[in-house]
Design an enzyme around this catalytic site. Structure first.
Site, short mmCIF file in Angstrom:
data_model
loop_
_atom_site.label_atom_id
_atom_site.label_comp_id
_atom_site.label_asym_id
_atom_site.label_seq_id
_atom_site.Cartn_x
_atom_site.Cartn_y
_atom_site.Cartn_z
N GLU A 1 -2.09 4.99 3.19
CA GLU A 1 -2.01 3.60 2.75
C GLU A 1 -3.37 2.96 2.46
OE1 GLU A 1 -0.39 4.83 5.41
OE2 GLU A 1 1.71 4.73 4.77
N ASP B 1 0.79 -1.22 0.00
CA ASP B 1 0.00 0.00 0.00
C ASP B 1 0.82 1.27 0.00
OD1 ASP B 1 1.14 -0.05 2.50
OD2 ASP B 1 -0.67 -0.78 3.50
N GLU C 1 -0.27 -9.09 -1.26
CA GLU C 1 -0.86 -8.56 -0.01
C GLU C 1 -2.08 -7.68 -0.36
OE1 GLU C 1 0.68 -5.49 2.88
OE2 GLU C 1 1.34 -7.26 3.96
N HIS D 1 6.38 5.01 13.17
CA HIS D 1 6.71 5.79 11.97
C HIS D 1 5.51 6.38 11.23
CE1 HIS D 1 5.42 3.13 8.69
NE2 HIS D 1 5.72 2.14 9.48
N HIS E 1 13.34 5.00 12.80
CA HIS E 1 13.14 5.24 11.36
C HIS E 1 13.94 6.49 10.97
CE1 HIS E 1 10.82 6.08 7.68
NE2 HIS E 1 10.19 4.93 7.82
N ARG F 1 2.60 8.21 9.32
CA ARG F 1 2.36 9.64 9.10
C ARG F 1 1.28 10.19 10.02
NH1 ARG F 1 4.21 12.18 3.82
NH2 ARG F 1 5.67 10.59 3.17
C1 UD1 Z 1 6.68 4.86 3.79
C2 UD1 Z 1 5.30 4.41 3.30
C3 UD1 Z 1 4.58 3.65 4.39
C4 UD1 Z 1 5.43 2.53 4.97
C5 UD1 Z 1 6.78 3.08 5.37
C6 UD1 Z 1 7.67 1.96 5.81
C7 UD1 Z 1 4.06 5.85 1.72
C8 UD1 Z 1 3.25 7.07 1.57
N1 UD1 Z 1 4.49 5.60 2.98
O1 UD1 Z 1 6.47 5.79 4.83
O2 UD1 Z 1 3.39 3.09 3.88
O3 UD1 Z 1 4.78 1.99 6.08
O4 UD1 Z 1 7.39 3.74 4.25
O5 UD1 Z 1 8.76 2.40 6.57
O6 UD1 Z 1 4.31 5.16 0.77
N2 UD1 Z 1 14.12 8.63 4.77
C9 UD1 Z 1 15.50 8.63 4.67
N3 UD1 Z 1 16.12 7.46 4.30
C10 UD1 Z 1 15.44 6.31 4.03
C11 UD1 Z 1 14.04 6.34 4.15
C12 UD1 Z 1 13.40 7.51 4.50
O7 UD1 Z 1 16.16 9.62 4.90
O8 UD1 Z 1 16.06 5.30 3.71
C13 UD1 Z 1 13.44 9.89 5.15
C14 UD1 Z 1 13.38 10.93 4.00
O9 UD1 Z 1 13.57 12.21 4.53
C15 UD1 Z 1 11.95 10.79 3.50
C16 UD1 Z 1 11.20 10.45 4.79
O10 UD1 Z 1 12.10 9.60 5.52
O11 UD1 Z 1 11.46 11.95 2.89
C17 UD1 Z 1 9.86 9.80 4.63
O12 UD1 Z 1 9.91 8.68 3.74
P1 UD1 Z 1 8.54 8.21 3.00
O13 UD1 Z 1 8.83 6.99 2.21
O14 UD1 Z 1 7.91 9.35 2.30
O15 UD1 Z 1 7.57 7.90 4.20
P2 UD1 Z 1 7.59 6.80 5.33
O16 UD1 Z 1 7.02 7.43 6.54
O17 UD1 Z 1 8.92 6.16 5.38
N1 UDP Z 2 12.28 -3.73 10.25
C1 UDP Z 2 13.66 -3.88 10.13
N2 UDP Z 2 14.47 -3.07 10.88
C2 UDP Z 2 13.99 -2.14 11.75
C3 UDP Z 2 12.58 -1.99 11.85
C4 UDP Z 2 11.76 -2.79 11.08
O1 UDP Z 2 14.13 -4.73 9.38
O2 UDP Z 2 14.80 -1.45 12.38
C5 UDP Z 2 11.41 -4.55 9.40
C6 UDP Z 2 10.34 -5.32 10.11
O3 UDP Z 2 10.80 -6.58 10.50
C7 UDP Z 2 9.24 -5.40 9.09
C8 UDP Z 2 9.43 -4.16 8.25
O4 UDP Z 2 10.73 -3.66 8.55
O5 UDP Z 2 9.41 -6.51 8.23
C9 UDP Z 2 8.37 -3.17 8.59
O6 UDP Z 2 8.70 -1.91 8.09
P1 UDP Z 2 7.95 -0.61 8.59
O7 UDP Z 2 7.49 -0.79 9.98
O8 UDP Z 2 8.86 0.52 8.29
O9 UDP Z 2 6.73 -0.55 7.57
P2 UDP Z 2 5.23 -1.12 7.58
O10 UDP Z 2 5.29 -2.58 7.74
O11 UDP Z 2 4.51 -0.43 8.69
O12 UDP Z 2 4.68 -0.68 6.27
#
Ligand code: UD1
Ligand code: UDP
Length: 377
Positions: free
Chosen positions: A141, A105, A127, A216, A248, A218
């Site tokens: 999502e 999602d 999924e 994490h 995160h 939003r």
């Molecule tokens: C995203 C997904 C969410 C998922 C989550 C898993 C969307 C809208 N959201 O949310 O569904 O649960 O990932 O973790 O698709 N950033 C870094 N390095 C990284 C990753 C992220 O610096 O490797 C920072 C960046 O500033 C980025 C921010 O995190 O802009 C947010 O990342 P984003 O993918 O937009 O949202 P998540 O909250 O991670």
């Molecule tokens: N995870 C990981 N390292 C971490 C935190 C989470 O490998 O420090 C893994 C966790 O086991 C799971 C996935 O990341 O498989 C979940 O990611 P996240 O919680 O960011 O996203 P969501 O599942 O909520 O979309």
């Protein structure tokens, strides 16, 4: 001389992923395709996540064919979606893919499905069918997954209730396959090869419980997340707990959590852990507090009770089975619930012993079987 019939050409399948959970849940599908003579996967990473994605790909042995680089610091959904549309559009335009696979999602999943749809490439949704029932929660999502359902040709539902959600929305039953969740395939693969290193110290420091926390979402960012972080501190202090919180990389998450827990003596804030170390840490815990989707699914397999820090969940199966409780985001309610549970070892044990309701480790095999059947002329 008799000609031996040529085997049919392998299916050229685009696999799109961009975030940590997509890497986790598509890794077993990619590994199965790489191992199969029937598939020729082309893995495109969007880079919606950067470091957190690369960390997963390395641990899970997935090698991308194409790496896009869409992530920006503090990206908003408009910019992210438009970069994904442009870059994925360039990947699929005129390319001879037999199918495209997206998972879950995220904005990457929605954009990948839309890009494939625009090119007439049939979309497989892994999924499929998870629903919280509230369009804005989790945000965005819940809407993303509803939109992917409108675009998909195959709906790989992890559980029967997820398949039933799709049926209620009018998706033809023959387009839905109940497979189990690929997260369990991956977890069993990792367990089989040996978990990594727990972020808890080797010996317990006192008599208190061990708690893993991840935050994490939003919709929790800002004041709600800061208040949840304070609740974690209260629970740790009240029960002399050892807490590990792998933070995160999102700046919005760090802004909310670090001022509260960055220097707390009972809370070890780490960077994101790679999958092998995270699952080892989770397996080492007595309780998980999380707003993550994936952690809700993995914890029951590792015999760890979960408190879900969200207002809704699309993973009712764990709650209904008794492995998880949906406690919401009200700090006082979370504190009370966590302390009551920690004071009741019998209840903790009962939650920990519930069998995982999310799959048997053969989800990826079922995805491949169905795609092979439908794509073979
Ligand atoms: C995203 C997904 C969410 C998922 C989550 C898993 C969307 C809208 N959201 O949310 O569904 O649960 O990932 O973790 O698709 N950033 C870094 N390095 C990284 C990753 C992220 O610096 O490797 C920072 C960046 O500033 C980025 C921010 O995190 O802009 C947010 O990342 P984003 O993918 O937009 O949202 P998540 O909250 O991670
Ligand atoms: N995870 C990981 N390292 C971490 C935190 C989470 O490998 O420090 C893994 C966790 O086991 C799971 C996935 O990341 O498989 C979940 O990611 P996240 O919680 O960011 O996203 P969501 O599942 O909520 O979309």
């Amino acid at each position: 001389m008799i000609d031996t019939p040529r085997p049919p050409a392998p299916h050229r399948v685009l696999v799109v992923l961009g975030t940590r959970p997509e890497a986790v849940k598509l890794a077993p599908v990619v590994r199965a395709m790489v191992a199969s003579p029937r598939f020729e996967p082309v893995v495109v990473t969007t880079g919606q996540h950067r470091e957190m994605l690369e960390q997963m790909l390395t641990a899970l042995e997935v090698v991308p064919d194409v790496r896009l680089d869409v992530m920006r610091e503090r990206q908003d959904l408009h910019g992210l979606t438009s970069r994904l549309a442009r870059e994925l559009g360039a990947v699929v335009a005129g390319a001879p893919f037999d199918a495209a696979v997206v998972q879950g999602d995220t904005t990457t999943a929605y954009s990948g499905a839309l890009a494939a749809f625009y090119e007439g490439i049939p979309v497989a949704h892994v999924e499929a069918g998870l629903r919280s029932g509230v369009a804005t929660d989790p945000f965005p999502e819940e809407l993303n997954r509803r939109l992917v359902a409108r675009l998909a040709r195959w709906h790989f539902a992890p559980t029967a209730p997820a398949a039933e959600n799709l049926r209620r929305e009018g998706v033809p039953v023959e387009d839905v396959e109940v497979t189990g969740n690929t997260v369990i395939d991956n977890l069993l693969w990792v367990v089989g090869r040996g978990l990594g290193t727990s972020a808890f110290p080797p010996a317990r420091t006192g008599g208190g419980p061990r708690i893993v926390v991840t935050l994490h979402r939003r919709e929790n960012q800002g004041d709600t997340m800061a208040a949840l972080a304070r609740t974690v501190a209260d629970v740790a202090d009240a029960r002399d707990a050892e807490v590990v919180l792998p933070l995160h990389l999102s700046p919005a998450v760090r802004d909310a959590v670090l001022p509260v827990l960055g220097d707390h003596p009972r809370v070890r804030v780490t960077g994101p852990l790679d999958y092998l170390d995270f699952t080892a840490t989770l397996a080492d815990a007595d309780l998980a507090l999380t707003d993550s989707g994936g952690v809700q699914e993995e914890a029951p397999s590792l015999d760890v009770p979960v408190l879900v820090l969200r207002r809704t969940t699309e993973r009712r199966e764990a709650v209904d089975a008794g492995a998880a409780a949906l406690v919401g985001t009200d700090p006082e309610e979370v504190r009370r619930y966590a302390l009551d549970l920690l004071d009741d070892p019998g209840r903790l044990r009962r939650m920990a012993s519930v069998a995982n309701p999310f799959g048997d480790g053969r989800a990826s095999a079922r995805v491949l079987e169905r795609l092979d059947r439908d794509l073979t002329p």
